[in-house]
Design a protein around this motif. Structure first.
Motif, mmCIF file in Angstrom:
data_model
loop_
_atom_site.group_PDB
_atom_site.id
_atom_site.type_symbol
_atom_site.label_atom_id
_atom_site.label_comp_id
_atom_site.label_asym_id
_atom_site.label_seq_id
_atom_site.Cartn_x
_atom_site.Cartn_y
_atom_site.Cartn_z
ATOM 1 N N THR A 8 0.850 -1.188 0.000
ATOM 2 C CA THR A 8 0.000 0.000 0.000
ATOM 3 C C THR A 8 0.884 1.235 0.000
ATOM 4 O OG1 THR A 8 -1.787 1.174 1.148
ATOM 5 C CG2 THR A 8 -0.190 0.033 2.533
ATOM 6 N N GLU A 9 0.371 2.268 -0.604
ATOM 7 C CA GLU A 9 1.057 3.557 -0.539
ATOM 8 C C GLU A 9 0.588 4.253 0.730
ATOM 9 O OE1 GLU A 9 0.572 5.781 -4.158
ATOM 10 O OE2 GLU A 9 1.105 4.036 -5.389
ATOM 11 N N PRO A 10 1.517 4.613 1.622
ATOM 12 C CA PRO A 10 1.090 5.186 2.895
ATOM 13 C C PRO A 10 0.304 6.485 2.759
ATOM 14 C CG PRO A 10 3.470 5.304 2.663
ATOM 15 C CD PRO A 10 2.956 4.490 1.522
ATOM 16 N N GLY A 11 0.443 7.183 1.623
ATOM 17 C CA GLY A 11 -0.366 8.383 1.402
ATOM 18 C C GLY A 11 -1.824 8.055 1.147
ATOM 19 N N CYS A 12 -2.096 6.821 0.730
ATOM 20 C CA CYS A 12 -3.471 6.369 0.503
ATOM 21 C C CYS A 12 -4.031 5.651 1.727
ATOM 22 C CB CYS A 12 -3.528 5.423 -0.696
ATOM 23 S SG CYS A 12 -3.092 6.194 -2.245
ATOM 24 N N PHE A 13 -3.250 4.704 2.250
ATOM 25 C CA PHE A 13 -3.652 3.963 3.451
ATOM 26 C C PHE A 13 -2.394 3.406 4.092
ATOM 27 C CE2 PHE A 13 -5.218 0.375 5.942
ATOM 28 C CZ PHE A 13 -6.259 0.981 6.624
ATOM 29 N N SER A 14 -2.120 3.848 5.299
ATOM 30 C CA SER A 14 -0.885 3.464 5.988
ATOM 31 C C SER A 14 -1.155 2.482 7.115
ATOM 32 C CB SER A 14 -0.201 4.709 6.563
ATOM 33 O OG SER A 14 -0.932 5.185 7.677
ATOM 34 N N PHE A 15 -0.079 1.946 7.654
ATOM 35 C CA PHE A 15 -0.191 1.045 8.794
ATOM 36 C C PHE A 15 -0.784 1.777 9.997
ATOM 37 C CE2 PHE A 15 1.732 -1.907 12.033
ATOM 38 C CZ PHE A 15 1.016 -3.015 11.648
ATOM 39 N N ASP A 16 -0.438 3.047 10.159
ATOM 40 C CA ASP A 16 -1.043 3.848 11.236
ATOM 41 C C ASP A 16 -2.536 4.015 11.011
ATOM 42 O OD1 ASP A 16 1.272 4.159 12.741
ATOM 43 O OD2 ASP A 16 1.785 6.084 11.844
ATOM 44 N N ASN A 17 -2.962 4.160 9.747
ATOM 45 C CA ASN A 17 -4.402 4.231 9.474
ATOM 46 C C ASN A 17 -5.092 2.968 9.977
ATOM 47 O OD1 ASN A 17 -3.683 5.746 6.310
ATOM 48 N ND2 ASN A 17 -4.525 6.805 8.091
ATOM 49 N N LEU A 18 -4.490 1.810 9.697
ATOM 50 C CA LEU A 18 -5.077 0.548 10.155
ATOM 51 C C LEU A 18 -5.144 0.513 11.675
ATOM 52 C CD1 LEU A 18 -6.162 -2.300 9.555
ATOM 53 C CD2 LEU A 18 -3.785 -3.098 9.536
ATOM 54 N N LYS A 19 -4.084 0.918 12.324
ATOM 55 C CA LYS A 19 -4.039 0.908 13.790
ATOM 56 C C LYS A 19 -5.140 1.789 14.388
ATOM 57 C CE LYS A 19 -0.847 1.732 17.620
ATOM 58 N NZ LYS A 19 0.518 2.146 17.981
ATOM 59 N N ASN A 20 -5.500 2.856 13.695
ATOM 60 C CA ASN A 20 -6.472 3.809 14.231
ATOM 61 C C ASN A 20 -7.916 3.523 13.822
ATOM 62 O OD1 ASN A 20 -4.608 5.402 15.702
ATOM 63 N ND2 ASN A 20 -3.899 6.278 13.785
ATOM 64 N N ARG A 21 -8.156 2.458 13.071
ATOM 65 C CA ARG A 21 -9.516 2.089 12.684
ATOM 66 C C ARG A 21 -10.221 1.421 13.859
ATOM 67 N NH1 ARG A 21 -8.777 5.120 8.734
ATOM 68 N NH2 ARG A 21 -9.264 4.498 6.624
ATOM 69 N N PRO A 22 -11.561 1.481 13.884
ATOM 70 C CA PRO A 22 -12.291 0.747 14.931
ATOM 71 C C PRO A 22 -11.880 -0.727 14.907
ATOM 72 C CG PRO A 22 -13.775 2.177 13.713
ATOM 73 C CD PRO A 22 -12.447 2.203 12.985
ATOM 74 N N ASN A 23 -11.596 -1.264 16.074
ATOM 75 C CA ASN A 23 -11.122 -2.645 16.220
ATOM 76 C C ASN A 23 -9.829 -2.894 15.450
ATOM 77 O OD1 ASN A 23 -13.342 -3.404 17.852
ATOM 78 N ND2 ASN A 23 -14.567 -3.663 16.013
ATOM 79 N N MET A 24 -9.152 -1.837 15.028
ATOM 80 C CA MET A 24 -7.906 -1.931 14.261
ATOM 81 C C MET A 24 -8.078 -2.857 13.049
ATOM 82 S SD MET A 24 -4.955 -1.801 17.213
ATOM 83 C CE MET A 24 -5.535 -3.146 18.218
ATOM 84 N N THR A 25 -9.273 -2.779 12.445
ATOM 85 C CA THR A 25 -9.643 -3.671 11.345
ATOM 86 C C THR A 25 -10.171 -2.849 10.181
ATOM 87 O OG1 THR A 25 -10.184 -5.403 12.931
ATOM 88 C CG2 THR A 25 -11.120 -5.631 10.723
#
Length: 156
Positions: A8-25
């Motif tokens: 993934t391109e972090p400008g589109c969706f990063s690992f931090d984005n995943l971590k900050n999603r509800p249920n980290m999912t």
């Protein structure tokens, strides 16, 4: 458990984005390559380990680990005419594209760069090393263990 590398391109969706999603999912949507789609639809399974790879940046690297929590199902972003992943050939009755849901596990202790991966002769058979542009790539268990060791990271 299988190993996968998801790009993934972090400008589109990063690992931090995943971590900050509800249920980290989050659903892994928007894949528009038939080989990658086939992996998502047919081969990626619940419990598989995802090596989360940031691409298209000055130093591409595996930055974290995620796990698959929902197997392949139709990618609804293909049905949204206002969305960037719309495909007019896809329909609810005949879905073309698929996605899986992934959940954050942990950050790599040390990120493992593409340069480091290419420099390791034990990883020379990886699709990533062989210039594969696929956003979903299989990783052998041996390659996965080597990458985890290079990153100083163990499975949770």
């Amino acid at each position: 458990m299988n190993y996968w590398l998801f790009k993934t391109e972090p400008g589109c969706f990063s690992f931090d984005n995943l971590k900050n999603r509800p249920n980290m999912t989050e659903p892994w949507d928007g894949v528009r390559n038939f080989q990658a789609r086939n992996y998502l639809r047919d081969t990626v399974k619940v419990g598989d380990l995802v090596l989360f790879y940031h691409s298209n940046i000055p130093q591409p690297a595996i930055v974290g680990l995620a796990t698959v929590v929902r197997e392949g199902y139709p990618d609804t972003t293909a049905l949204d005419p206002e969305g960037e992943h719309f495909d007019p050939k896809s329909s609810p009755a005949n879905p073309i594209w698929y996605m899986v849901d992934v959940r954050y596990l942990k950050e790599m202790t040390r990120q493992v760069s593409l340069e480091q991966i290419k420099a390791n002769p034990l990883l020379e058979a990886m699709p990533l090393v062989n210039r594969s542009r696929l956003s979903i790539q299989p990783v052998t268990p041996e390659q996965g263990e080597i990458i985890l060791a290079m990153g100083g990271t163990s499975l949770p």
